[in-house]
Design a protein around this motif. Structure first.
Motif, PDB file in Angstrom:
ATOM      1  N   ALA A  30       1.197  -1.201  -0.334  1.00  0.00           N
ATOM      2  CA  ALA A  30       0.015  -0.260   0.159  1.00  0.00           C
ATOM      3  C   ALA A  30       0.313   1.201  -0.112  1.00  0.00           C
ATOM      4  CB  ALA A  30      -0.659  -0.158   1.083  1.00  0.00           C
ATOM      5  N   VAL A  31       1.964   1.120   0.496  1.00  0.00           N
ATOM      6  CA  VAL A  31       2.701   2.568   0.696  1.00  0.00           C
ATOM      7  C   VAL A  31       3.981   2.457  -0.549  1.00  0.00           C
ATOM      8  CG1 VAL A  31       2.154   3.307   2.838  1.00  0.00           C
ATOM      9  CG2 VAL A  31       4.223   1.476   2.394  1.00  0.00           C
ATOM     10  N   ASP A  32       4.117   1.507  -1.179  1.00  0.00           N
ATOM     11  CA  ASP A  32       4.996   1.384  -1.320  1.00  0.00           C
ATOM     12  C   ASP A  32       5.451   1.653  -2.973  1.00  0.00           C
ATOM     13  OD1 ASP A  32       7.802   0.636  -3.489  1.00  0.00           O
ATOM     14  OD2 ASP A  32       7.659  -0.930  -2.774  1.00  0.00           O
ATOM     15  N   ALA A  33       5.703   3.285  -3.443  1.00  0.00           N
ATOM     16  CA  ALA A  33       5.674   3.466  -5.439  1.00  0.00           C
ATOM     17  C   ALA A  33       5.645   2.860  -5.762  1.00  0.00           C
ATOM     18  CB  ALA A  33       6.270   4.587  -5.486  1.00  0.00           C
ATOM     19  N   ARG A  34       6.824   1.202  -5.934  1.00  0.00           N
ATOM     20  CA  ARG A  34       6.774   0.357  -6.719  1.00  0.00           C
ATOM     21  C   ARG A  34       5.989  -0.805  -6.978  1.00  0.00           C
ATOM     22  NH1 ARG A  34      13.202   0.331  -6.218  1.00  0.00           N
ATOM     23  NH2 ARG A  34      12.475  -1.714  -6.142  1.00  0.00           N
ATOM     24  N   PHE A  82      -3.121   5.669  -1.711  1.00  0.00           N
ATOM     25  CA  PHE A  82      -4.361   5.795  -0.302  1.00  0.00           C
ATOM     26  C   PHE A  82      -4.463   7.187  -0.922  1.00  0.00           C
ATOM     27  CE2 PHE A  82      -1.800   3.561   2.715  1.00  0.00           C
ATOM     28  CZ  PHE A  82      -2.583   3.170   2.950  1.00  0.00           C
ATOM     29  N   ARG A  83      -4.190   8.097  -1.395  1.00  0.00           N
ATOM     30  CA  ARG A  83      -5.023   9.680  -2.024  1.00  0.00           C
ATOM     31  C   ARG A  83      -5.584   9.592  -3.468  1.00  0.00           C
ATOM     32  NH1 ARG A  83       0.597  12.495  -2.570  1.00  0.00           N
ATOM     33  NH2 ARG A  83       0.376  12.327  -0.283  1.00  0.00           N
ATOM     34  N   PHE A  84      -5.152   8.085  -3.840  1.00  0.00           N
ATOM     35  CA  PHE A  84      -5.692   7.749  -4.978  1.00  0.00           C
ATOM     36  C   PHE A  84      -7.279   7.014  -5.120  1.00  0.00           C
ATOM     37  CE2 PHE A  84      -6.933   4.434  -8.185  1.00  0.00           C
ATOM     38  CZ  PHE A  84      -6.813   5.170  -9.073  1.00  0.00           C
ATOM     39  N   VAL A  85      -6.928   6.543  -3.959  1.00  0.00           N
ATOM     40  CA  VAL A  85      -8.296   5.238  -3.894  1.00  0.00           C
ATOM     41  C   VAL A  85      -9.424   6.251  -2.665  1.00  0.00           C
ATOM     42  CG1 VAL A  85      -7.504   3.312  -3.463  1.00  0.00           C
ATOM     43  CG2 VAL A  85      -7.318   4.251  -1.860  1.00  0.00           C
ATOM     44  N   LEU A  86      -8.681   7.290  -2.089  1.00  0.00           N
ATOM     45  CA  LEU A  86      -9.782   8.083  -1.547  1.00  0.00           C
ATOM     46  C   LEU A  86     -10.052   8.846  -2.565  1.00  0.00           C
ATOM     47  CD1 LEU A  86      -7.762   8.807   1.828  1.00  0.00           C
ATOM     48  CD2 LEU A  86     -10.181   7.397   1.663  1.00  0.00           C
ATOM     49  N   ASP A  87      -9.566  10.101  -3.519  1.00  0.00           N
ATOM     50  CA  ASP A  87     -10.036  10.842  -4.393  1.00  0.00           C
ATOM     51  C   ASP A  87     -10.665  10.544  -5.223  1.00  0.00           C
ATOM     52  OD1 ASP A  87      -8.947  12.395  -2.142  1.00  0.00           O
ATOM     53  OD2 ASP A  87      -7.131  13.185  -3.586  1.00  0.00           O
ATOM     54  N   GLU A  88     -10.062   9.605  -5.963  1.00  0.00           N
ATOM     55  CA  GLU A  88     -10.469   9.610  -8.147  1.00  0.00           C
ATOM     56  C   GLU A  88     -11.128   7.600  -7.581  1.00  0.00           C
ATOM     57  OE1 GLU A  88      -7.376   9.854 -10.331  1.00  0.00           O
ATOM     58  OE2 GLU A  88      -6.629  10.932  -8.944  1.00  0.00           O
ATOM     59  N   GLY A  89     -10.560   7.129  -5.946  1.00  0.00           N
ATOM     60  CA  GLY A  89     -10.825   5.871  -6.149  1.00  0.00           C
ATOM     61  C   GLY A  89     -12.643   5.916  -5.627  1.00  0.00           C
ATOM     62  N   GLY A  90     -13.368   6.440  -5.326  1.00  0.00           N
ATOM     63  CA  GLY A  90     -14.231   6.908  -4.600  1.00  0.00           C
ATOM     64  C   GLY A  90     -14.204   6.321  -2.898  1.00  0.00           C
ATOM     65  N   PHE A  91     -13.597   6.032  -2.273  1.00  0.00           N
ATOM     66  CA  PHE A  91     -13.644   5.172  -1.588  1.00  0.00           C
ATOM     67  C   PHE A  91     -13.862   5.628  -0.514  1.00  0.00           C
ATOM     68  CE2 PHE A  91     -11.909   1.192  -0.051  1.00  0.00           C
ATOM     69  CZ  PHE A  91     -11.815   0.322  -0.831  1.00  0.00           C
ATOM     70  N   THR A  92     -13.875   7.275   0.123  1.00  0.00           N
ATOM     71  CA  THR A  92     -14.425   8.463   0.765  1.00  0.00           C
ATOM     72  C   THR A  92     -16.111   7.891   0.836  1.00  0.00           C
ATOM     73  OG1 THR A  92     -13.139   9.663  -0.043  1.00  0.00           O
ATOM     74  CG2 THR A  92     -14.364  10.987   1.799  1.00  0.00           C
ATOM     75  N   THR A  93     -16.428   7.813  -0.633  1.00  0.00           N
ATOM     76  CA  THR A  93     -18.288   6.901  -0.570  1.00  0.00           C
ATOM     77  C   THR A  93     -18.176   5.815   0.153  1.00  0.00           C
ATOM     78  OG1 THR A  93     -18.290   8.738  -2.302  1.00  0.00           O
ATOM     79  CG2 THR A  93     -20.151   7.361  -1.808  1.00  0.00           C
ATOM     80  N   ASP A 106      -4.003  -2.655 -10.790  1.00  0.00           N
ATOM     81  CA  ASP A 106      -3.686  -1.607  -9.772  1.00  0.00           C
ATOM     82  C   ASP A 106      -3.182  -2.579  -8.414  1.00  0.00           C
ATOM     83  OD1 ASP A 106      -2.276   0.371  -8.632  1.00  0.00           O
ATOM     84  OD2 ASP A 106      -3.572   1.540  -9.306  1.00  0.00           O
ATOM     85  N   TRP A 107      -2.291  -3.044  -8.404  1.00  0.00           N
ATOM     86  CA  TRP A 107      -1.875  -3.505  -6.413  1.00  0.00           C
ATOM     87  C   TRP A 107      -1.843  -2.756  -5.585  1.00  0.00           C
ATOM     88  CZ3 TRP A 107      -3.878  -7.942  -5.433  1.00  0.00           C
ATOM     89  CH2 TRP A 107      -4.148  -9.106  -6.913  1.00  0.00           C
ATOM     90  N   GLY A 108      -1.114  -1.421  -6.011  1.00  0.00           N
ATOM     91  CA  GLY A 108      -1.327  -0.316  -5.004  1.00  0.00           C
ATOM     92  C   GLY A 108      -2.356   0.007  -4.304  1.00  0.00           C
ATOM     93  N   ALA A 109      -3.680   0.273  -5.045  1.00  0.00           N
ATOM     94  CA  ALA A 109      -4.577   0.545  -4.961  1.00  0.00           C
ATOM     95  C   ALA A 109      -5.636  -0.209  -4.097  1.00  0.00           C
ATOM     96  CB  ALA A 109      -5.556   1.008  -6.032  1.00  0.00           C
ATOM     97  N   VAL A 110      -5.038  -1.348  -4.421  1.00  0.00           N
ATOM     98  CA  VAL A 110      -6.282  -2.130  -4.242  1.00  0.00           C
ATOM     99  C   VAL A 110      -5.824  -2.670  -2.795  1.00  0.00           C
ATOM    100  CG1 VAL A 110      -6.486  -5.132  -3.912  1.00  0.00           C
ATOM    101  CG2 VAL A 110      -6.146  -4.592  -6.496  1.00  0.00           C
ATOM    102  N   MET A 111      -4.354  -2.671  -2.319  1.00  0.00           N
ATOM    103  CA  MET A 111      -4.048  -3.089  -0.686  1.00  0.00           C
ATOM    104  C   MET A 111      -4.061  -1.710  -0.213  1.00  0.00           C
ATOM    105  SD  MET A 111      -2.706  -5.554  -0.438  1.00  0.00           S
ATOM    106  CE  MET A 111      -3.535  -6.926  -1.868  1.00  0.00           C
ATOM    107  N   ALA A 112      -3.684  -0.525  -0.644  1.00  0.00           N
ATOM    108  CA  ALA A 112      -4.299   0.732   0.132  1.00  0.00           C
ATOM    109  C   ALA A 112      -5.976   0.815   0.597  1.00  0.00           C
ATOM    110  CB  ALA A 112      -3.901   1.774  -0.677  1.00  0.00           C
ATOM    111  N   GLY A 113      -6.330   0.899  -0.801  1.00  0.00           N
ATOM    112  CA  GLY A 113      -8.257  -0.286  -0.291  1.00  0.00           C
ATOM    113  C   GLY A 113      -7.796  -0.437   1.318  1.00  0.00           C
ATOM    114  N   SER A 114      -7.655  -1.692   0.741  1.00  0.00           N
ATOM    115  CA  SER A 114      -7.682  -3.215   1.627  1.00  0.00           C
ATOM    116  C   SER A 114      -7.355  -2.636   3.083  1.00  0.00           C
ATOM    117  CB  SER A 114      -6.329  -4.332   1.669  1.00  0.00           C
ATOM    118  OG  SER A 114      -7.338  -4.979   0.402  1.00  0.00           O
TER     119      SER A 114
END
Lengths: 298, 328
Positions: free
Chosen positions: A57-61, A79-90, A261-269
């Protein structure tokens, strides 16, 4: 009254911390090494997936494939991506609403039902308990078909309330089972003392049973919260509209035909998992005793 | 104080002689202080929910399994009785006998054995270590327990992912596999091996915590007596601990069996598990995909009925165990 009925003495006590280290040392050296190895293995197996989740989740690579257990290039972008664009806030707001509503309704219904079966003898009581046990075994996948048809006919699809109703039903049998252990552990004498003091049943319930059942309510609440927060089958079946996704369903959008997008999946997780874990660890004593009361006492 | 846990080994003599257990809480019969309908009033809301959302749909799924119910019927609301046609189709489908049933049953058996075995080992370990170590280990297994099925599954999928997976990359660095030609999710055995890791990781904490709680209630004197008689650790475990904990083992085994039989999310979310790879279907995913994705609600319901019937048989065993314990 309160000093007589300190709640903690009535709760089934969890194992940890009760007993001072039982017969340590005095053992052969070999078995001590074995115990240490065992501890290390349990720690590693339990925490490894969580570590992988956090690292990714916190690795750029993350998406280049990394074999490191620690992040090599720290970033919060996922995290920024899933919350802002990924709709996770909702999704987080939706999940929180669904889970908290489920907790309130389910715990209340379970408390009343558990008091009834634990503190009264009446006709069909055993039959009722057997029924609660049996319907606990019914697989969700069997009920998702008729409930989907029903919800569609009633226009309940894409309504969060539809999920709440379903989750209350699914958490209720085990919640009753769990609460029953706590309600049955309250000595009859405490209840009778209230009657001697001239209390009516509702009064006795409110000032005697309810406070003594509080630890049980904590355990049942955690259980129903987690049931609702983690549920997946109904969340994807009832909710086709992105705005009504819960967190468990929302993760699927990061799997596309072009790749994952594993980075996004794991940030969401991480956003889904961490609150539950912290909650779990905080109430673990109550929870394990609750599960034991429900599962073992039978 | 008789705690709930402390009463796990049933006090047989007391029950047989009808003697009252010390501080036995027990339910009360109406003493005139409370009206007879009060328990039913307390039960009414729960019963309404259970009846409307669990029992009625259960009846509905049975009815659906005897009907031809597809997308058109979903829209128009009318349906046609076809008797046992859905079941005939199901029972003559080689997919049931060669794929779905073996996947369901073998997976459940393997996972129950591993979950209960590992959980018991961890419980025995926890019972031996000091308070501080036990606290740390318990928190760690709680973390494994709390990990939601959805996120847990994604982590295991990532670990074995042919492109980005840590396991795959590690093995290819060592020259053991070729990531371009290896995909562990396409075949049944490796697919279910990964699912097993996932389900055991998620399931062993419940067994460990429950067995540990029961271990702590065992009278220490018995252990010491056995030790004085010269019984080794192995012998003490099988001759003292296991017989005393039999009811607990029965309960965790049967609960695990039920959970592992109907495992859905962990299979559905793995690559191919949502229907693209029919080799990895189990009864739960097959039923869901047939009904919800293919709009064949009647046939999907028939599969669901079969799964439910299997689970009810196991539940019957569970209940017999409980009744033998006289715990109800």
């Amino acid at each position: 009254m309160s000093q007589l009925t300190a709640p903690q003495t009535l709760t089934p006590q969890p194992p940890s911390g009760r007993r001072a280290a039982p017969r340590r040392g005095r053992r052969r050296g070999g078995s001590r090494v074995l115990v240490a190895l065992g501890c290390a293995a349990v720690l590693a197996f339990s925490l490894f997936p969580v570590l992988v989740m956090l690292t990714t989740a916190v690795d750029a690579r993350a998406n280049d494939g990394s074999t490191s257990l620690l992040p090599t290039d720290l970033t919060w972008d996922n995290f920024r991506f899933v919350l802002d664009e990924g709709g996770f806030t909702t999704y987080l707001v939706n999940s929180l609403f669904v889970a908290l509503s489920t907790v309130v309704v389910s715990s209340l219904l379970a408390l009343l039902a558990a008091v009834a079966v634990a503190r009264f003898v009446f006709r069909f009581r055993t039959a009722l308990l057997v029924m609660v046990l049996v319907i606990q075994m019914v697989p969700m996948e069997a009920l998702v078909i008729p409930l989907f048809i029903q919800a569609k006919n009633l226009g309940m699809l894409n309504h969060l309330l539809g999920l709440v109703i379903v989750y209350v039903a699914f958490s209720l049998p085990f919640a009753i089972w769990m609460m029953r252990g706590f309600a049955a552990a309250i000595p009859k004498e405490v209840e009778e003392a209230a009657y001697v003091d001239g209390a009516s049943w509702p009064r006795m319930f409110w000032s005697v049973l309810l406070p003594l059942c509080a630890p049980g309510l904590v355990a049942t609440s955690v259980f129903s919260f987690i049931t609702a927060w983690n549920e997946f089958v109904f969340a994807i079946t009832f909710m086709n509209d992105q705005d009504s996704y819960t967190v468990a369903a929302g993760l699927r959008q990061f799997f596309t035909q072009y790749g994952t997008d594993w980075g996004a999946v794991m940030a969401g997780s991480t956003l889904i998992t961490l609150p539950v874990m912290i909650f779990f660890i905080l109430v673990q004593r109550r929870l394990s005793s609750g599960l034991v009361a429900g599962a073992v006492k039978g | 104080m008789t705690s709930t846990i402390a009463s796990v080994p049933p006090a047989d003599e007391e029950r047989r002689t009808g003697a009252r257990r010390p501080a036995g809480p027990g339910p009360r019969r109406g003493t005139g202080l409370t009206p007879r309908w009060l328990p039913w009033l307390l039960l009414a809301p729960a019963l309404a929910v259970l009846g409307g959302l669990l029992l009625y749909p259960l009846y509905r799924v049975l009815v659906l399994s005897l009907q031809d119910f597809g997308l058109r019927q979903l829209v128009t609301g009318e349906s046609q009785w076809v008797g046992l046609d859905n079941f005939a189709e199901l029972l003559t489908d080689p997919l049931l006998w060669k794929v779905a049933l073996p996947n369901t049953v073998v997976f459940a058996v393997v996972n129950v054995v591993l979950t209960v075995g590992l959980g018991t080992l961890v419980a025995l370990l926890l019972a031996r270590v000091g308070v501080w170590t036990r606290g740390v280990l318990t928190s760690a297994i709680m973390v494994a327990w709390a990990m939601p099925a959805v996120t847990g599954t994604y982590v295991w999928v990532l670990l074995f992912d042919p492109r980005s997976g840590m396991v795959m990359r590690g093995l290819s660095t060592l020259g053991l596999v070729d990531p371009d030609t290896t995909n562990w999710f396409t075949e049944r055995l490796p697919f279910y091996a990964i699912a097993t890791l996932n389900v055991v990781h998620h399931g062993f904490p419940f067994v460990a915590v429950t067995v540990l709680a029961a271990l702590m209630t065992l009278p220490q004197e018995l252990m010491e007596a056995a030790e004085l008689d010269g019984a080794g650790a192995w012998r003490r475990f099988w001759s003292v601990t296991v017989p005393l904990l039999k009811p607990v083992f029965a309960v965790v085994t049967i609960l695990s069996t039920i959970w592992d039989f109907k495992v859905f999310t962990q299979i559905y979310l793995m690559p191919g598990g949502s229907g693209t790879n029919r080799d990895v279907l189990n009864l739960g995913t097959w039923s869901y995909i047939t009904a919800i994705s293919q709009n064949r609600y009647g046939l999907g319901a028939a599969i669901a009925v079969l799964l439910t019937a299997l689970l009810l048989v196991i539940t019957a065993v569970y209940l017999r165990t409980l009744f033998r314990q006289e715990e109800l």
